[in-house]
Design a protein around this motif. Structure first.
Motif, PDB file in Angstrom:
ATOM      1  N   TYR A  82      20.222  50.525  25.484  1.00  0.00           N
ATOM      2  CA  TYR A  82      21.204  51.342  24.785  1.00  0.00           C
ATOM      3  C   TYR A  82      20.762  52.451  24.084  1.00  0.00           C
ATOM      4  O   TYR A  82      19.615  52.353  23.486  1.00  0.00           O
ATOM      5  CB  TYR A  82      22.428  50.471  24.345  1.00  0.00           C
ATOM      6  CG  TYR A  82      23.057  49.579  24.942  1.00  0.00           C
ATOM      7  CD1 TYR A  82      24.182  49.918  25.640  1.00  0.00           C
ATOM      8  CD2 TYR A  82      22.629  48.400  24.889  1.00  0.00           C
ATOM      9  CE1 TYR A  82      25.080  48.866  26.433  1.00  0.00           C
ATOM     10  CE2 TYR A  82      23.272  47.234  25.663  1.00  0.00           C
ATOM     11  CZ  TYR A  82      24.529  47.739  26.390  1.00  0.00           C
ATOM     12  OH  TYR A  82      25.287  46.700  27.225  1.00  0.00           O
ATOM     13  N   LEU A 111      27.692  44.107  23.078  1.00  0.00           N
ATOM     14  CA  LEU A 111      26.690  44.691  23.864  1.00  0.00           C
ATOM     15  C   LEU A 111      26.219  43.490  25.026  1.00  0.00           C
ATOM     16  O   LEU A 111      26.447  42.201  24.765  1.00  0.00           O
ATOM     17  CB  LEU A 111      25.117  44.850  23.202  1.00  0.00           C
ATOM     18  CG  LEU A 111      25.325  45.826  21.847  1.00  0.00           C
ATOM     19  CD1 LEU A 111      23.920  45.881  21.349  1.00  0.00           C
ATOM     20  CD2 LEU A 111      25.979  46.981  22.404  1.00  0.00           C
ATOM     21  N   ILE A 150      27.941  55.355  22.616  1.00  0.00           N
ATOM     22  CA  ILE A 150      27.059  54.637  23.296  1.00  0.00           C
ATOM     23  C   ILE A 150      26.951  54.917  24.612  1.00  0.00           C
ATOM     24  O   ILE A 150      27.795  55.310  25.259  1.00  0.00           O
ATOM     25  CB  ILE A 150      27.402  53.153  22.933  1.00  0.00           C
ATOM     26  CG1 ILE A 150      26.368  52.249  23.380  1.00  0.00           C
ATOM     27  CG2 ILE A 150      28.701  52.858  23.449  1.00  0.00           C
ATOM     28  CD1 ILE A 150      26.424  50.791  22.969  1.00  0.00           C
ATOM     29  N   LYS A 151      25.650  54.739  25.144  1.00  0.00           N
ATOM     30  CA  LYS A 151      25.495  54.671  26.641  1.00  0.00           C
ATOM     31  C   LYS A 151      24.307  53.891  27.004  1.00  0.00           C
ATOM     32  O   LYS A 151      23.459  53.748  26.151  1.00  0.00           O
ATOM     33  CB  LYS A 151      25.721  56.161  27.184  1.00  0.00           C
ATOM     34  CG  LYS A 151      24.350  57.092  26.989  1.00  0.00           C
ATOM     35  CD  LYS A 151      24.325  58.323  27.857  1.00  0.00           C
ATOM     36  CE  LYS A 151      23.140  58.963  27.886  1.00  0.00           C
ATOM     37  NZ  LYS A 151      22.213  58.289  28.829  1.00  0.00           N
ATOM     38  N   GLU A 152      24.417  53.516  28.150  1.00  0.00           N
ATOM     39  CA  GLU A 152      23.216  52.662  28.673  1.00  0.00           C
ATOM     40  C   GLU A 152      21.981  53.765  28.861  1.00  0.00           C
ATOM     41  O   GLU A 152      22.362  54.901  29.363  1.00  0.00           O
ATOM     42  CB  GLU A 152      23.390  52.107  29.879  1.00  0.00           C
ATOM     43  CG  GLU A 152      24.486  50.767  29.859  1.00  0.00           C
ATOM     44  CD  GLU A 152      25.812  51.046  29.639  1.00  0.00           C
ATOM     45  OE1 GLU A 152      26.221  52.398  29.922  1.00  0.00           O
ATOM     46  OE2 GLU A 152      26.579  50.382  29.517  1.00  0.00           O
TER      47      GLU A 152
END
Length: 1322
Positions: free
Chosen positions: A722, A716, A690-692
């Motif tokens: 995301y 979250l 996951i990443k922004e």
């Protein structure tokens, strides 16, 4: 004594997997050397790996045994031996190979050795390669490739080498290399930014070599302080000497958002963990001279950066460096010691008496605003003795030379000068010295101005970015002009509009071109480049270069003649569901594209398709078109060019078809399909990253630490966007990541509903979902474990408007799973429900309760006794309607209301009861209440048999008798006793249901006793008071209550133990009334005494001296006077001093009063005169005629004036008209009875006391009615003051006849007035 020496060195081994290997060596040396084994320069700890390593030392033979070798045991091992004279090391390699066939472990080991290459041409292929990789500081990363060599010769060993940025890597604690026979692996055990770079695998055979390269990026670890800069990197030690070294490093790419203020350098002596900061203030120059080292010791260094937010993490530790002179290194025996870090230097015996000459070639090698570094060469004339140096400085324009190191000369021909004034010019010179003296100074240097000589490099120019792949860009630039000592360049990128810059590389790169990886398809980026040297990092205006990356088509699997393609659903579907996809392909030859061909005539519904009939080793491009009810859409952009060749990599391919659903403010569900290509083994789990959205490639982070199939993503941040990707894992490792999802906003949309579970009145379990945002084309789609439900035999689905229901037809274990419902043609309306085994069990219980309802009970059937011993059976239902019914059952026989059984059913409260007047032996058994309310039922039973029944029956009979007893006068509380503070015993009881005619008879031992107690009809308490209790009062006491309604009796046994218990209560009251133990002086000696409120002859007291009971004698006596208990010590001595105690025995533990007799300061000197005394005047017996007046007077002394108390029969008496008591002038106490009567007969005493003591006098008064009672004799009247031998002598002198003896009947009439010769009347 001599240094360690290897007689036999360990030799290298090549072994098969799961076999054991033993390395051994033989050593000599005195003292006995300390031996340490290492693997890739890391100490081997057998305790940390139990059963893996076994280290033995027997005399001079030392061995290391490795049990059941695996691939990770392939390494370089060395053994280090050290004693006080030096250190030696020896090296050996262990290579672990995998046997291709099924190896019989009982067979002898295969013959090892080199395979001849004569006449063979090898072809090498590197497959199953590693791609561009991203890691973070502190993590572990493995790079691996499968190597295929044809022909395949067993035990053939090609040359396998690993390079980073074209520099050959050697095994170390940072790098571990492994070759398994067909796969080469490089493990980076602890990533640092120094590990970033282009990694190359080179496989060499006789026929040539093959290489493969890919870049590894290493991101900064999370800062310990928010806003702190990244850690410096590439710390090195330069120009090391005896007490001096120059430490250099490279600046980090990340400054935390604030300019770096400088750097701190720390040092640590090898063999310890104690880090010492070398500089007090931060230095901005990326190089620092460190002085003050101890010659012969080894040091490691690290660097920390600091900005206004805080301190960075420390850099990777430098390689150890020894503080020795270069000339001394050649004479060192052994290498640096890994245990203590100490180096033993052996020098020749010096010659004495030679003063050293001038140092040579003095120059300023480095000058900054913080320090200046001087270097020179030793003089030619110095003898064999070691020399040291003094450094002197002089401000330009003056002749005043000042010695810099006045206290300690330096040993190294290098010296760093700090604390120089910035902007001033200085000249420097050096003198040599030894034991013979100080030599002449060297020629001075040219004037040097203090300041940075190295400038920050200029910014690069002409930055250009060009597209490389769907996720990478090639950035090129023109090198900085006139830059000195250039270290390299940092490239940074930012998504347009974000204003957030992220580094593309964390290690400066040389050259003028760099490939930036990890970009997001579809984003627009801007880049800038900055140059780096030791003075700092240049500033560069950003060069804006926009480009849009397309949404790619990916290859999921590939064999020799077909490829499996994967793609994403288009963002716009045209208002109608997509019913299928069409795939086109074309061949690419030498960069020229051919014609498009249809791969499928019929549309495919899945977003993956295998394109067949391709040609092996040919290159192809693909495009995809989507179709709905309106027709076929426009094709996608052409894919990248793919080579059709069979995949042989061991790890699985990337998952595909990622979808995001059930989006909430803090969670969502991520769905994907497993990779088409499984790899060597089946897929056993997945990793989700996951990443922004908009964050750099380094922002990717794993959600799960262990491989899993979980699709639920939580934690979250609401309002954040995301993106996600998934990687598959099998036994061989983790494969490449999937394509990245579209950005998803973490929010719960208005009107979002969850799936609700329900059980109706018929026990049917159903899942219910409602959607308020449906359109005309919307449909509910139910899934189990995110696979659309097709089994209608277990679940029935029905839809009514905006509501959908999924009902379980025969719920069971097969129905356990995650149920989800999504609504098409909405903005992602969906929800799920996890039906666990525990939840299913609860639902089945609820369903059963609905099908077969139970009347809930607040309490089960219970029994209790009521008045008259009646037995009540009862229970309470929690809720029951007016139609409820109850059946009463005893031993399976129905009961009905009648004379024996009375039933009550209160439907408002739910209380059901059955009452029986009494219990008989026939009532032993089981009682049951059966309830029914509609189709709801319940029952409760109570078993009354055996001892339980007998106890209940007995208690019922007792309660009946008690009721009968209480119909007349009766005892509420039976006869008992209490002791008053005056030590009177009161027998009392509490009665009830009495009237005026009720009488109470007191008896003792069957004989009636009189009592002044009157019956109280208010309080109902009867009392009998016994004053001055004694043994004669022991007996059995009864009290009988009776009237015309009946009688009741209460008995109290005060004999034996009962009497002892009562007396103990009396004794307890007496003991607690006792005063503190005091000391007084008497004519005979010392008296210890205490007062009690009442004394009883039965009271047992014990006197103690020093915790031992006192044995009484003529000298030590005890006694009682009135309420005073005393201990008399005649003629006391020093031996009588100590702790005295009187112990009252009350049968419960007793009570002690103690006093300390010290012999000093307890009484004043005239205490004998101050003690209260009765000095005389009282007879022993007074016999007097009734109607006469009695007047007695005695003398009282004491200071302070004593208190006087008169007692009759040991009870205090007070003055009244009949009995007049006087105490006059503090000396005379008078006792006067007017007209005595028979009631005045008794034992009288006077008690006087003050703070120094107490004394008493006793006499008896006997009253007679007529003179005839004296035998007809005349009455003799005598006036006296006191009765003693002098009085009798006076009587004899004044009476002609002799006085009657004291036993005769005489009356002595006392007279108050004094006289010389007492008158005598007969």
């Amino acid at each position: 004594m001599h240094a360690p020496e290897f007689v036999i060195k360990p030799r290298s081994h090549t072994v098969w997997e799961n076999q054991s290997v033993r390395l051994h060596c033989t050593l000599s040396g005195w003292p006995n050397p300390h031996v340490v084994w290492y693997k890739n320069n890391v100490t081997i700890d057998p305790i940390a790996h139990p059963g893996k390593y076994k280290i033995e030392s027997s005399y001079s033979v030392h061995s290391l045994e490795i049990d059941r070798c695996d691939f990770d045991d392939t390494a370089q091992y060395h053994v280090s031996a050290m004693n006080a004279k030096g250190e030696q090391s020896a090296y050996a390699s262990v290579v672990v190979k995998r046997f291709k066939g099924e190896m019989d472990t009982s067979a002898p080991s295969p013959r090892l050795g080199q395979v001849s290459e004569y006449g063979i041409t090898f072809k090498t292929h590197i497959v199953d390669t590693f791609g561009v990789s991203f890691g973070r500081e502190g993590e572990t990363m493995s790079l691996g490739c499968t190597v295929i060599i044809h022909p395949n010769l067993e035990r053939y060993q090609p040359g396998v080498e690993w390079y980073r940025d074209d520099v050959l890597l050697a095994p170390s604690k940072w790098h571990q290399m492994h070759w398994s026979g067909d796969r080469a692996t490089l493990t980076l055990t602890h990533l640092n930014k120094e590990d970033e770079g282009l990694y190359t695998l080179r496989v060499t055979t006789k026929s040539g070599y093959e290489t493969y390269s890919a870049y590894v990026f290493v991101r900064d670890a999370d800062a310990e302080v928010e806003g702190a800069p990244g850690a410096p990197l590439d710390v090195r030690c330069l120009d090391a000497n005896k007490d001096y070294v120059i430490v250099s490093w490279k600046q980090p790419a990340v400054d935390g958002g604030n300019s770096i203020l400088g750097y701190f350098v720390d040092r640590c002596e090898v063999g310890t963990n104690h880090w010492i900061q070398c500089n007090d203030t931060p230095v901005k120059f990326a190089r620092l001279p460190v002085t003050g080292l101890v010659e012969g010791r080894s040091y490691a260094f690290r660097v920390r950066a600091v900005n206004k937010s805080g301190m960075s993490r420390p850099s990777r530790t430098s390689e150890p460096v020894a503080a020795v002179d270069a000339a001394d290194r050649a004479r060192m025996r052994g290498t640096s010691a890994p245990v203590t870090g100490q180096i033993i230097v052996t020098e020749e015996e010096p010659a004495e008496g030679v003063v050293p000459g001038k140092p040579l070639e003095l120059e300023v090698t480095e000058a900054t605003k913080n320090y200046v570094v001087l270097s020179w060469k030793p003089p030619g004339e110095r003898g064999h003795e070691g020399i040291m140096y003094y450094v002197e400085k002089c401000v330009s324009g003056t002749d005043s030379w000042q010695r810099v190191n006045t206290e300690i000369p330096v040993k190294s021909p290098r010296f760093a000068l700090f604390d120089l004034a910035e902007g001033k010019s200085y000249s420097f010179r050096v003198r040599c010295c030894n034991s013979a003296g100080v030599g002449e100074p060297s020629p001075p240097t040219e004037a040097t101005t203090v300041g940075d000589k190295l400038d920050v490099p200029a910014a690069p120019e002409r930055v250009v970015a060009t597209r490389n792949t769907a996720t990478s860009v090639v950035v090129s630039w023109e090198k900085s002009r006139h830059a000195k000592d250039l270290v390299g360049y940092y490239i940074e990128t930012s998504v347009v509009g974000s204003d957030t810059w992220e580094p593309c590389n964390n290690k400066p790169v040389p050259g003028s071109r760099f490939v930036c990886h990890g970009l997001v398809t579809g984003e627009t980026y801007v880049f800038k480049v900055r140059a780096v040297n030791a003075a700092g990092i240049s500033m560069s205006p950003p060069f804006f270069h926009f480009f849009l990356l397309h949404r790619p088509i990916t290859v999921q699997d590939c064999v020799r003649d077909s490829m499996v393609l994967g793609w994403k659903q288009p963002a716009f579907v045209g208002g109608s569901d997509i019913i299928g996809y069409f795939v086109d392909y074309r061949e690419v030859f030498d960069g020229l594209e051919g014609q498009w061909h249809e791969a499928n005539i019929q549309s495919v519904s899945d977003r993956a398709y295998r394109v067949c009939d391709l040609k092996e080793n040919k290159k192809y491009q693909f495009q995809v078109r989507a179709a709905n009810m309106a027709g076929v859409g426009i094709p996608s952009l052409p894919s990248n060019t793919f080579l059709c060749e069979e995949w042989t990599i061991a790890v699985p391919g990337p998952p595909h078809d990622l979808q995001v659903t059930e989006v909430r403010s803090s969670s969502l569900v991520l769905l994907w399909k497993p990779p088409v290509y499984q790899g060597r083994d089946a897929v056993n789990g997945f990793y989700v990253d996951i990443k922004e959205a908009g964050a750099s490639e380094e922002a990717w982070r794993g959600i799960n630490k262990k491989a899993t199939d979980s699709k639920f993503i939580k934690n979250l941040q609401e309002g954040e966007k995301y993106v996600f990707r998934v990687r598959a894992q099998n036994n061989a490792g983790v494969g490449n990541a999937s394509e990245v999802t579209e950005p998803t906003l973490a929010e719960t949309k208005a009107g979002t509903k969850e799936i609700m579970v329900d059980v109706d009145d018929d026990g049917v379990i159903s899942l219910n979902f409602e959607c308020s945002a449906m359109s005309a084309e919307s449909k509910f789609v139910w899934s189990k474990n995110y696979e659309e439900i097709s089994d209608t035999e277990r679940i029935a689905v029905e839809t009514k408007g905006s509501k959908a229901k999924a009902s379980f037809l025969a719920p069971g274990e097969e129905d356990i799973g995650v149920y989800s419902c999504s609504v098409t043609h909405t903005d992602g309306a969906s929800a799920s429900y996890d039906l666990t085994a525990e939840e299913l069990k609860k639902l089945l219980e609820t369903s059963h309760d609905h099908k077969f309802p139970i009347i809930p009970l607040k309490s089960e059937l219970a029994v209790e006794l009521q008045e008259k011993g009646r037995v009540r059976f009862w229970l309470q239902a929690e809720k029951i309607s007016a139609n409820g019914k109850v059946d009463y059952v005893f031993n399976d026989n129905s009961l009905s209301a009648g004379e024996k059984y009375k039933m009550n059913f209160d439907k408002n409260t739910g209380v059901i009861e059955m009452i029986m007047e009494s219990l008989t032996p026939k009532d032993e058994g089981t009682f049951t209440f059966q309830l029914q309310d509609g189709k709801a039922t319940n029952q409760s039973s109570l078993v009354l048999i055996g001892d339980v029944f007998k106890a209940l029956q007995k208690e019922s009979e007792f309660q009946m008798k008690e009721w009968v007893r209480k119909q007349g006068p009766h005892f509420v509380e039976y006869l008992g006793f209490e002791v008053t503070p005056e030590c009177c015993v009161i027998l009392k009881c509490k009665v009830g249901n009495i009237k005026k005619d009720t009488v109470a008879l007191w008896q003792k031992d069957g004989q009636e006793i009189k009592s002044d107690q009157q019956l109280s009809f208010t309080e109902g308490v009867l009392k009998l008071e016994i004053a001055q209790i004694s043994k004669k009062d022991a007996g059995v006491y009864n009290i009988v209550l009776k009237d015309d309604r009946g009688k009741d009796t209460s008995t109290l046994n005060l004999t034996d133990q009962g009497f002892r218990d009562m007396m103990n209560e009396v004794f307890s009251v007496i003991a607690n009334s006792s005063t503190a133990l005091k000391i007084t002086s008497t004519d005979e000696g010392i008296r210890l005494y205490t007062f009690v409120s009442y004394y009883n002859d039965l009271l047992q007291v014990t006197w103690h001296y020093k915790d031992s009971a006192i044995s009484f004698s003529d000298r030590i006596k005890s006694g009682v006077v009135g309420e005073q208990l005393w201990l008399q010590i005649k003629e006391p001595t020093e031996k009588d001093t100590g702790k005295y105690a009187i112990e009252f025995n009350d049968g419960k533990g007793g009570l002690r009063r103690t006093v300390e007799l010290s012999g000093q300061g307890q009484l004043p000197p005239d205490a004998l005169e101050a003690v209260a005394r009765v000095k005389g005047g009282l007879p022993d017996v007074v016999t007097i005629q009734e109607g006469k007046d009695l007047n007695l007077t005695c003398n009282i002394s004491g200071d302070p004036v004593p208190e006087v108390t008169w007692l009759k029969n040991e009870r205090e008496i007070v003055s009244d008209d009949h009995l007049l008591l006087k105490f006059e002038s503090g000396k005379f106490a008078s006792f006067i009875i007017t007209k005595v009567n028979s009631d005045d007969s008794g034992k009288y005493s006077i008690l006087v006391k003050n703070k120094f003591g107490t004394e008493s006098g006793e006499f008896t008064v006997s009253v007679f009615n007529h003179p005839e009672e004296l035998g007809g004799k005349n009455t003799v009247v005598i006036s006296y003051h006191f009765l003693c031998s002098p009085v009798l002598h006076l009587i004899k002198e004044h009476v002609s006849a002799p006085p009657p003896p004291l036993s005769s009947h005489c009356v002595w009439i006392p007279h108050h007035s004094s006289f010389t010769t007492p008158p005598l009347c007969c």
